[in-house]
Design an enzyme around this catalytic site. Sequence first.
Site, PDB file in Angstrom:
ATOM      1  N   ASP A 178       0.829  -1.202   0.000  1.00 42.27           N
ATOM      2  CA  ASP A 178       0.000   0.000   0.000  1.00 42.27           C
ATOM      3  C   ASP A 178       0.868   1.258   0.000  1.00 42.27           C
ATOM      4  O   ASP A 178       1.727   1.421   0.867  1.00 42.27           O
ATOM      5  CB  ASP A 178      -0.885  -0.062   1.269  1.00 42.27           C
ATOM      6  CG  ASP A 178      -2.032   0.895   1.225  1.00 42.27           C
ATOM      7  OD1 ASP A 178      -2.345   1.410   0.138  1.00 42.27           O
ATOM      8  OD2 ASP A 178      -2.626   1.127   2.289  1.00 42.27           O
ATOM      9  N   GLU A 214      -2.291   2.185  -4.950  1.00 46.76           N
ATOM     10  CA  GLU A 214      -1.926   3.617  -4.937  1.00 46.76           C
ATOM     11  C   GLU A 214      -3.145   4.439  -5.328  1.00 46.76           C
ATOM     12  O   GLU A 214      -3.040   5.541  -5.784  1.00 46.76           O
ATOM     13  CB  GLU A 214      -0.698   3.910  -5.785  1.00 46.76           C
ATOM     14  CG  GLU A 214      -0.702   3.346  -7.190  1.00 46.76           C
ATOM     15  CD  GLU A 214      -1.706   4.055  -8.077  1.00 46.76           C
ATOM     16  OE1 GLU A 214      -2.851   3.534  -8.142  1.00 46.76           O
ATOM     17  OE2 GLU A 214      -1.353   5.084  -8.686  1.00 46.76           O
ATOM     18  N   GLY A 216      -5.328   4.448  -7.591  1.00 45.77           N
ATOM     19  CA  GLY A 216      -5.639   4.845  -8.966  1.00 45.77           C
ATOM     20  C   GLY A 216      -4.995   6.145  -9.388  1.00 45.77           C
ATOM     21  O   GLY A 216      -5.249   6.654 -10.481  1.00 45.77           O
ATOM     22  N   ASP A 236     -10.254   4.885  -1.097  1.00 50.31           N
ATOM     23  CA  ASP A 236     -10.847   3.876  -0.212  1.00 50.31           C
ATOM     24  C   ASP A 236     -12.372   3.860  -0.317  1.00 50.31           C
ATOM     25  O   ASP A 236     -13.018   4.907  -0.348  1.00 50.31           O
ATOM     26  CB  ASP A 236     -10.476   4.168   1.245  1.00 50.31           C
ATOM     27  CG  ASP A 236      -9.028   3.815   1.534  1.00 50.31           C
ATOM     28  OD1 ASP A 236      -8.265   3.602   0.577  1.00 50.31           O
ATOM     29  OD2 ASP A 236      -8.668   3.758   2.721  1.00 50.31           O
TER      30      ASP A 236
END
Length: 946
Positions: A178, A214, A216, A236
């Site tokens: 992430d 990431e 998008g 998110d």
Amino acid sequence: MNPSRSTPRRRRDARLAALVGVGALLVSGVAALAGPTPASALDNDLALTPPMGWNSWNQVRCYDLNEDVVKDAADAIAATGMAEAGYEYVVVDDCWQGGRGADGVLFSHPERFPSGMKALGEYIHSKGLKFGIYGSPGSKTCANRWDSYPILGLGSLGHERIDAQTYEEWGVDYLKYDWCDADVNDGLTHQAAFAVMRDELARLDRPIVYGISEYGNTQPWTWASDVANLWRTTQDIAPNWGSVLGIIDSQAGLADFAGPGGWNDPDMLQVGNGAMTIEENRSHFGMWAMLAAPLFAGTDLTALPSETLEIITNPEVIAVDQDPLGQQAHRLRHSTDSQVWARPLAGGDIAVALMNTGDSTRRITTSVDEVGGAGAYVVRSLWERTDLYNTTAGIWAEVPAHGTALLRLTPGTSENVPSALGVSGELTARPGVSARMPVTVTNGDDTPATDVSLAFEATPGVTMPASVVVGDVAARGRATVEVEVRLADDFAGRVEVPVRIISGEGEYSGALTVTALLTGDVYVSDLPWTGASNGFGPPERDRANGEEGAADGPLITLDGTTYDKGVGTNPEARIPFRLSGQCAGLHAVIGIDDDVAARARAGGITPRSTFEVYADGRQVFYTEFEQGRDEPTAIEVDIAGADLVELRNGLVGEPGDPDQRSWFAWTDWADAHVSCEVAEPVVEIGVSPAATTSGWHAGPATITLTGTGALEYSLDDDWLAYSEPVRLTDDGEYLVRARAATNGRVAETTTEVRIDSTPPDVALTADADEAVVTAADAGSGLARLEYTLAGEATVLDLAGEGDVSHMVDLSGLGGGVHPMSVTVADRTGHEATATIEVTVDPSGSVDDGANGSQSSGDNDSTGSEGAGDATGSEDAAGSDTSAGPARPERPASGEAAGADAAGSTPATGGASGLPATGRTWPPVAALSALLLGAGCALTVRRRVRS
Ligand code: GLA
């Protein structure tokens, strides 16, 4: 823990800040976003279908994460049937970490994961499941930033190898990696940083699925298939409908970037969380399946309401997600209230999603054609898990508010469900002018459809009746009605008009297509755009690009010239619009807007972009433009006949460093317009074979139409859609009309076709003084009458008479038996013949019976009849023995007239090889009866004497 964390605004916004803030520092930060393309490709043969499992984050977030929660989830997956449904990976998200030891090795949080990660992995494996874990490429994890997680140094930066080895040792099967501001915090570039861990995982002996995240921001779908098995495409997800819908919307256009081994990841599931309705949960899960998305449940599996469990374990929905073809769904259509998505499945099936984004139940329709199919399909509801209907055309469902009908189309038909009636109709019409649209209902079933009517859904900009009656439609037949349609004065583009097809047997759905006629020059900014996308903010109509909302950019200005009209974009941009083949050329002045020049200079940036035009998916124009280097340029692009035209602007790398791609360009399509020439419709009628010189056909004729667009023909008052040559078989005079409709204009032509397949009628009788020939032809008319008496032939030209009576003087005949025969021909060449024998006694007078006073049998005049369907009445035929109507070639079947007319009298042979009978003279009055009884109109209009 911080439960009120808001959705983070990520890198996209940072770019925007850079642009708006003009700072050289920020701008160079932007340049750092793009890194070199990783040298090697991902080749781990994993995730050939989208991975499925559970992830802790959406359930417990950070501080409530502990080993019991994870074990409970694993237990539940094994116990609830989720494992059988395909859920496999149990992923421990952020906040599992306790820190790094002096040796640099990560260890788990001592209080929440006292048994350690290796033990947890073993537990998960003991359940037959796989173990996933969370890491980050920079120095920090996201919880450090967003959840104030106090332990630092948890990211893998500088520890990639040791972390990968640790994961292997712990039995990790899946890594979620992430980003977490690794660019801002650590100066990393996305592709390169993600590739480092890819390469470390590749060194291991253990296969580990690699998912990167990431959000998008750098359009990872364009580069990440070389790096990872899945890549996040969005910010998110939150447990509410707005978030779910926003993500679905943002996935349109990404379908072709995903496939087996590399998936777009629209984030984990929130099914069962928040206050989403059952329909919203279905839409969420069903659309994730359509999107071939990884399916990670993120809710408490130990307390799943049965309806939630049913949704997330629906095997038929999961089968769509896991389809081996791996083709993500495309969005085919969307409005404020509904969306239509479809994806092809392995084996020729098609999955279709009809999503109702509105607030009330609505019927949503699409068609076999629109979803990319051809032929007949069985339509199955995946939520209800039942077959619904067979179709070759319409596909539809009643969809509750915020719900999604998920349908699977399988080629063929099922006997267990009804076959849908289909409707079709297309009209291109001039706005503001009424036009008539032929609408055809097709019945694909083996039984007739009765009392069919069509109800048209009110469609903005389109005025048409609420309903029309069609009537019955034969089994495997079709029926066409005309519907008056008027487009609003300001109507542009094309709409679908949903139609309900209501019959005595059921109710079906379909849609009609209505397109506005385009004439002359039409500005692209005045056309509807079907799903445009842009770099910053929306693409602008008649303005240069803005940054946030619509119309927030300045007027388009290129090298000091300001344009009132045009399209303002920012790469990457796509402006698709439909022209339905009506336009020939696209014209524009392309360049990068003056508005951006000063800011770019200040930031040390050279704005560059591609300008591209696509016509029906084919690139028809491409250039790279650099501000300062290139002059604004007038372009003219051939788009003749194209339906879907798209303007695109793409990122261009710096010379010598193609990965340094600047989005910093306000790209203008100044004065962009299409020139639309209206092609006139054309229609012609062909008739074969050619008519005889009389203008009549001697037999059936075939009509063939040629022309532009939809062709129709009419033989009476009704217009029928023309699809194949039409054969005219019955005798008669036809006025054939044909018309073609193109671009809202109609051409019409007519021709006459006259068919006479029937020979003329002829009858011959005689009395003491004269023989009477009576002939008639109801079709082309009589051309010729020829009789032979006492060896002498006489020919009369009748020149098209409808009927004649002709008297032949017998007074000069000597005693004996005189055969007399008469042949008449009509103008198409059909002939009929009759014969008699005139017996004159030695005294020189014709037998009494010939005077008409006798009708019984001892006289020896002989009649003959031609074969055919002259169905003389028994009475007339049986008692009359004159030469009756001879109709040797009538096409329809029927009893042989000869046999009919002859009654019981034996045939003795006659003219034309037809049976002749020896008979007594009939009374003249009986001749009329015979002719009329034979179905002939004996109207004496003229008597001819010779
Ligand atoms: C980011 C990710 C989430 C989750 C958290 C953990 O926000 O997008 O899915 O992993 O980090 O901190």
